[in-house]
Design a protein around this motif. Structure first.
Motif, PDB file in Angstrom:
ATOM      1  N   GLU A  40      24.209  24.467  -5.223  1.00  0.00           N
ATOM      2  CA  GLU A  40      22.815  24.534  -4.789  1.00  0.00           C
ATOM      3  C   GLU A  40      21.878  24.598  -5.993  1.00  0.00           C
ATOM      4  O   GLU A  40      20.787  23.999  -5.967  1.00  0.00           O
ATOM      5  CB  GLU A  40      22.604  25.737  -3.868  1.00  0.00           C
ATOM      6  CG  GLU A  40      23.289  25.617  -2.516  1.00  0.00           C
ATOM      7  CD  GLU A  40      22.794  24.422  -1.711  1.00  0.00           C
ATOM      8  OE1 GLU A  40      21.586  24.091  -1.814  1.00  0.00           O
ATOM      9  OE2 GLU A  40      23.610  23.817  -0.981  1.00  0.00           O
ATOM     10  N   ARG A  41      22.278  25.298  -7.056  1.00  0.00           N
ATOM     11  CA  ARG A  41      21.445  25.348  -8.268  1.00  0.00           C
ATOM     12  C   ARG A  41      21.382  23.969  -8.914  1.00  0.00           C
ATOM     13  O   ARG A  41      20.322  23.530  -9.368  1.00  0.00           O
ATOM     14  CB  ARG A  41      22.007  26.383  -9.259  1.00  0.00           C
ATOM     15  CG  ARG A  41      21.818  27.833  -8.818  1.00  0.00           C
ATOM     16  CD  ARG A  41      22.104  28.793  -9.960  1.00  0.00           C
ATOM     17  NE  ARG A  41      23.484  28.714 -10.422  1.00  0.00           N
ATOM     18  CZ  ARG A  41      24.481  29.439  -9.918  1.00  0.00           C
ATOM     19  NH1 ARG A  41      24.255  30.298  -8.936  1.00  0.00           N
ATOM     20  NH2 ARG A  41      25.708  29.324 -10.399  1.00  0.00           N
ATOM     21  N   LYS A  43      21.590  21.069  -7.544  1.00  0.00           N
ATOM     22  CA  LYS A  43      20.769  20.139  -6.770  1.00  0.00           C
ATOM     23  C   LYS A  43      19.286  20.248  -7.123  1.00  0.00           C
ATOM     24  O   LYS A  43      18.517  19.312  -6.884  1.00  0.00           O
ATOM     25  CB  LYS A  43      20.953  20.370  -5.263  1.00  0.00           C
ATOM     26  CG  LYS A  43      22.272  19.862  -4.736  1.00  0.00           C
ATOM     27  CD  LYS A  43      22.244  19.678  -3.218  1.00  0.00           C
ATOM     28  CE  LYS A  43      22.005  20.965  -2.485  1.00  0.00           C
ATOM     29  NZ  LYS A  43      22.024  20.751  -1.003  1.00  0.00           N
ATOM     30  N   ARG A  44      18.892  21.372  -7.719  1.00  0.00           N
ATOM     31  CA  ARG A  44      17.493  21.560  -8.081  1.00  0.00           C
ATOM     32  C   ARG A  44      17.208  21.088  -9.506  1.00  0.00           C
ATOM     33  O   ARG A  44      16.069  21.204  -9.975  1.00  0.00           O
ATOM     34  CB  ARG A  44      17.103  23.032  -7.930  1.00  0.00           C
ATOM     35  CG  ARG A  44      17.158  23.530  -6.482  1.00  0.00           C
ATOM     36  CD  ARG A  44      16.511  24.888  -6.338  1.00  0.00           C
ATOM     37  NE  ARG A  44      17.251  25.945  -6.997  1.00  0.00           N
ATOM     38  CZ  ARG A  44      18.205  26.675  -6.435  1.00  0.00           C
ATOM     39  NH1 ARG A  44      18.547  26.436  -5.169  1.00  0.00           N
ATOM     40  NH2 ARG A  44      18.824  27.625  -7.101  1.00  0.00           N
ATOM     41  N   THR A  45      18.210  20.541 -10.176  1.00  0.00           N
ATOM     42  CA  THR A  45      18.033  20.061 -11.550  1.00  0.00           C
ATOM     43  C   THR A  45      17.725  18.560 -11.554  1.00  0.00           C
ATOM     44  O   THR A  45      17.905  17.864 -10.554  1.00  0.00           O
ATOM     45  CB  THR A  45      19.290  20.309 -12.396  1.00  0.00           C
ATOM     46  OG1 THR A  45      20.351  19.432 -11.945  1.00  0.00           O
ATOM     47  CG2 THR A  45      19.749  21.763 -12.296  1.00  0.00           C
ATOM     48  N   ARG A  48      20.809  15.396 -11.128  1.00  0.00           N
ATOM     49  CA  ARG A  48      21.149  14.704  -9.881  1.00  0.00           C
ATOM     50  C   ARG A  48      20.406  13.375  -9.785  1.00  0.00           C
ATOM     51  O   ARG A  48      21.006  12.320  -9.547  1.00  0.00           O
ATOM     52  CB  ARG A  48      20.799  15.603  -8.704  1.00  0.00           C
ATOM     53  CG  ARG A  48      20.820  14.919  -7.348  1.00  0.00           C
ATOM     54  CD  ARG A  48      20.297  15.857  -6.276  1.00  0.00           C
ATOM     55  NE  ARG A  48      18.938  16.294  -6.538  1.00  0.00           N
ATOM     56  CZ  ARG A  48      17.856  15.566  -6.247  1.00  0.00           C
ATOM     57  NH1 ARG A  48      18.000  14.373  -5.712  1.00  0.00           N
ATOM     58  NH2 ARG A  48      16.656  16.029  -6.491  1.00  0.00           N
TER      59      ARG A  48
END
Length: 206
Positions: A40-41, A43-45, A48
């Motif tokens: 989940e962390r 995916k916020r970068t 991706r």
């Protein structure tokens, strides 16, 4: 009662004698809470989106007949289209590759697909122990309206069956493959394009 090291030795012995048809390990893929939190962390970068942007750019070059990056290849036949990222040629970390593998599955599921199987097989090759992790997904087919009498059948196949596979050699990521295989059966309508699939996976429009 077998000791811990007895079990490890037995696993290595089984791996040496194993084949793709008879793997030493065949199990369903499960992720623990720590891995899910890391995912989940990730995916916020920006990593991706960078991967998707790069693959999309390379596919455009491939379609134009220009030389693309040697660390990615494309499959383009009448019934199967896809890409292979040769991660052994890149600097991506193991965790980033693993997250991308699972993210591809998540994105496909968002396109009205269902998971047929997510499994892991470990077996011996001549010079290494290979791990194959796979997500196999199928469209939730539905009847679509035919607009002309000579059109193909009315089952909507979307982009076809989609397989995402991560290959590791001696536990080191080697490549990641995504393949969309379409139905040629007359029961199914024309599939959507692979370019549209890439755009949908990336969250953009074709």
């Amino acid at each position: 009662m077998a000791s811990f090291w007895d079990k490890i030795t037995a696993l290595f012995d089984a791996a040496e004698q194993s084949t793709p048809q008879a793997p030493a390990v065949h199990e369903m893929i499960e992720r623990d809470a720590e891995e899910l939190a890391a995912y989940e962390r990730w995916k916020r970068t920006a990593a991706r989106q960078r991967l998707f942007d790069w693959i999309t750019e390379q596919y455009a070059q491939f379609l134009a007949g220009r030389q693309n990056d040697h660390s990615v290849s494309f499959l383009d036949t009448a019934s199967s289209k896809g890409f292979v990222v040769h991660f052994s040629e890149t600097q991506y970390r193991r965790d980033e590759i693993n997250h991308f593998f699972h993210y591809l599955k998540e994105r496909v599921l968002a396109l009205n697909y269902r998971t047929q199987i997510s499994d892991r097989r470990v077996f011996s090759r001549r010079d290494w122990v290979e791990t194959q992790e796979r997500h196999y997904l199928k469209p939730r087919t539905r009847q679509q309206r035919k607009t002309a009498p000579l059109e193909r059948g009315g089952l909507d196949q979307k982009f076809g069956n989609i397989t995402v596979e991560l290959e590791l050699r001696d536990d080191v990521p080697w490549n990641l493959r995504l393949r969309a295989t379409t139905y040629q059966d007359a029961l199914y309508g024309e599939p959507e394009t692979f370019r549209a699939l890439l755009a949908a996976l990336a969250g953009t429009t074709d």
